[in-house]
Enzyme design. Structure first.
Site, short mmCIF file in Angstrom:
data_model
loop_
_atom_site.label_atom_id
_atom_site.label_comp_id
_atom_site.label_asym_id
_atom_site.label_seq_id
_atom_site.Cartn_x
_atom_site.Cartn_y
_atom_site.Cartn_z
CE1 TYR A 95 -4.52 -0.93 -0.41
CE2 TYR A 95 -3.00 -3.04 0.99
CZ TYR A 95 -4.13 -2.63 0.01
OH TYR A 95 -5.18 -3.73 0.36
CD GLU A 137 -5.95 -6.57 1.46
OE1 GLU A 137 -5.44 -6.24 1.28
OE2 GLU A 137 -7.00 -5.19 0.15
CE1 TYR A 190 -11.37 -14.99 -6.08
CE2 TYR A 190 -13.40 -14.75 -6.40
CZ TYR A 190 -11.95 -13.95 -5.77
OH TYR A 190 -12.02 -12.75 -5.73
NE ARG A 206 -5.58 -13.95 -17.10
CZ ARG A 206 -5.02 -12.61 -16.79
NH1 ARG A 206 -3.53 -12.54 -15.51
NH2 ARG A 206 -4.56 -12.46 -18.41
N GLY A 276 -20.56 -17.14 -17.79
CA GLY A 276 -21.69 -16.50 -16.77
C GLY A 276 -22.12 -17.65 -15.44
CB THR A 278 -18.57 -20.78 -14.77
OG1 THR A 278 -18.79 -19.45 -13.82
CG2 THR A 278 -18.28 -22.03 -15.36
N PRO A 279 -20.83 -20.16 -11.65
CG PRO A 279 -20.98 -17.74 -11.34
CD PRO A 279 -20.40 -18.90 -12.81
CG PHE A 395 -17.15 -6.29 -12.39
CD1 PHE A 395 -16.85 -5.91 -13.62
CD2 PHE A 395 -18.06 -5.76 -11.69
CE1 PHE A 395 -17.41 -5.43 -14.21
CE2 PHE A 395 -18.94 -4.89 -12.44
CZ PHE A 395 -18.67 -4.76 -13.99
N PRO A 398 -11.61 -5.47 -14.04
CG PRO A 398 -9.99 -4.14 -14.55
CD PRO A 398 -10.80 -5.19 -15.35
#
Length: 409
Positions: A95, A137, A190, A206, A276, A278-279, A395, A398
């Site tokens: 950061y 995080e 994911y 990815r 799209g 897949t989830p 998404f 980005p």
């Protein structure tokens, strides 16, 4: 807390960011990668080449400036981005580096307009925003490592099966090389893979949706091969994955993601385009395993039957889920599609398709697919009176502003 003077200075820069935001973020990435080329492995090079990463960062900086006096309103976005940061291995030490080069880029682009007072105000604001990310995080890193079967960083997995799902989508079954247990996940999450394609100097990360139910000895991801089309470059990493075989190994971060369907009794509508789905395959497999009685409408859009993945598996799921209404829309059906009648509507998902399927406007809506598809679906749903807070989308590149772009169109 930010001082009132700082807030006033930041708000005053909003018009400047509207004009120069993308120039600042382009310069930021130039500075960052010149000074720290090792960070290239965190960013998608296709998104960099197409300018999508720069535009997304510009949107984020602009949003921070607009909402600077009530930063708590952007915490949901912080959590969503933080999940991706955790899976990519973004650390607190990164950061200050980002802050240094973002402020430097502001000076480079705005020149004499970037006064010491303005840079000082942005430095103060960046420090607070960065700390919000670091705090979120930290919790995500701890949760990923401490859960049963969890791990820190990357873990080696072997491809144990590869199944062709359509002309462009293959499923890869991944099992841990150490043969120990693996972490559970929630449908909609994911995996992040680190991959080193031939001819590229650095590894790439990815995200790929998990496409099967959790609590198995393997993870399943289903990857579309992105070929070159007209002026659109192909997907370097997706084509590399499609060159892999059973027995090859990949490096994987623990499951992550906030695209999670809440477990309640609200009617649910799922809208998917192309890969799209897949989830939603993960969610449907899980719902079938649990004999769910939730009312679900699932409408999937594809170009035609040749590229429609999981057609047979989704039909089997529809038979098991008695409260599921499934519809398939082909934009340009092939002659075989027309002959076999494996689709329900031709063209695009419309209000009539939604009404015929029995969707509930007061229910929850989840959208996943290419960005133009998500934008069109968001626009359609809001025209039909669906509340914005009931619409969720996913998404993998980005994140731009689906809401703003849909309203503008």
């Amino acid at each position: 807390m930010l001082q009132e003077k700082t807030i006033a200075i930041i708000k005053a820069t909003v018009p400047v960011l509207e004009v120069h935001g993308e120039a600042i973020t382009r310069r930021f990435y130039e500075r960052l990668f010149e000074a720290h080329p090792e960070l290239l492995n965190v960013f998608n090079i296709n998104n960099q080449r197409q300018g999508r990463q720069q535009a997304a960062l510009a949107n984020a900086v602009y949003a921070a400036a607009v909402h600077i006096e009530k930063l708590d309103t952007i915490i949901p976005v912080v959590k969503q981005i933080g999940a991706k940061h955790r899976s990519l291995g973004v650390l607190p030490a990164h950061y200050p580096i980002v802050g240094e080069h973002l402020l430097g880029a502001m000076r480079d682009v705005l020149q004499e307009n970037a006064t010491d007072e303005i840079i000082s105000a942005w430095a103060e604001a960046y420090g607070i925003i960065a700390q919000a990310f670091i705090d979120v995080e930290k919790e995500l890193y701890e949760a990923a490592a401490e859960q049963p079967g969890g791990w820190e960083g990357l873990r080696s997995f072997r491809i144990t099966r590869r199944i062709k799902e359509s002309d462009v989508i293959d499923s890869f079954y991944l099992e841990p090389l150490d043969q120990k247990s693996i972490a559970a996940f929630q449908p909609g999450q994911y995996l992040t893979l680190q991959l080193k394609a031939p001819g590229v100097d650095y590894a790439q990360m990815r995200h790929y949706s998990l496409s099967d139910s959790p609590n198995k000895s393997y993870y399943r991801i289903s990857v579309k091969r992105e070929d070159e089309r007209d002026t659109t470059p192909g997907g370097l990493i997706s084509r590399y994955i499609h060159s892999l075989s059973v027995g090859d190994t990949v490096e994987v971060a623990a499951p992550a993601g906030e695209f999670i369907i809440p477990e309640n009794t609200q009617p649910l509508t799922l809208l998917s385009g192309g890969v799209g789905m897949t989830p939603f395959m993960s969610y449907m497999n899980t719902a079938a395993d649990q004999a769910s009685e939730r009312h679900i409408v699932w409408i999937h859009a594809a170009l035609n039957g040749d590229v429609h993945a999981f057609a047979e598996e989704s039909e089997q799921l529809a038979e098991r889920l008695t409260h599921l209404t499934k519809r398939v829309v082909y934009e340009r059906p092939t002659d075989r599609d027309e002959r076999d009648k494996q689709f329900d509507a031709k063209g695009y998902i419309t209000a009539d398709v939604l009404r015929e399927a029995g969707f509930h406007p007061e229910g929850l809506f989840f959208i996943c697919g290419p960005e133009p598809f998500m934008r069109a679906m968001y626009h359609l749903l809001t025209k039909l009176g669906v509340k914005q807070e009931n619409i969720t989308f996913e998404f993998f590149g980005p994140a731009s502003s689906i809401e703003a772009q849909a309203i503008a169109n």
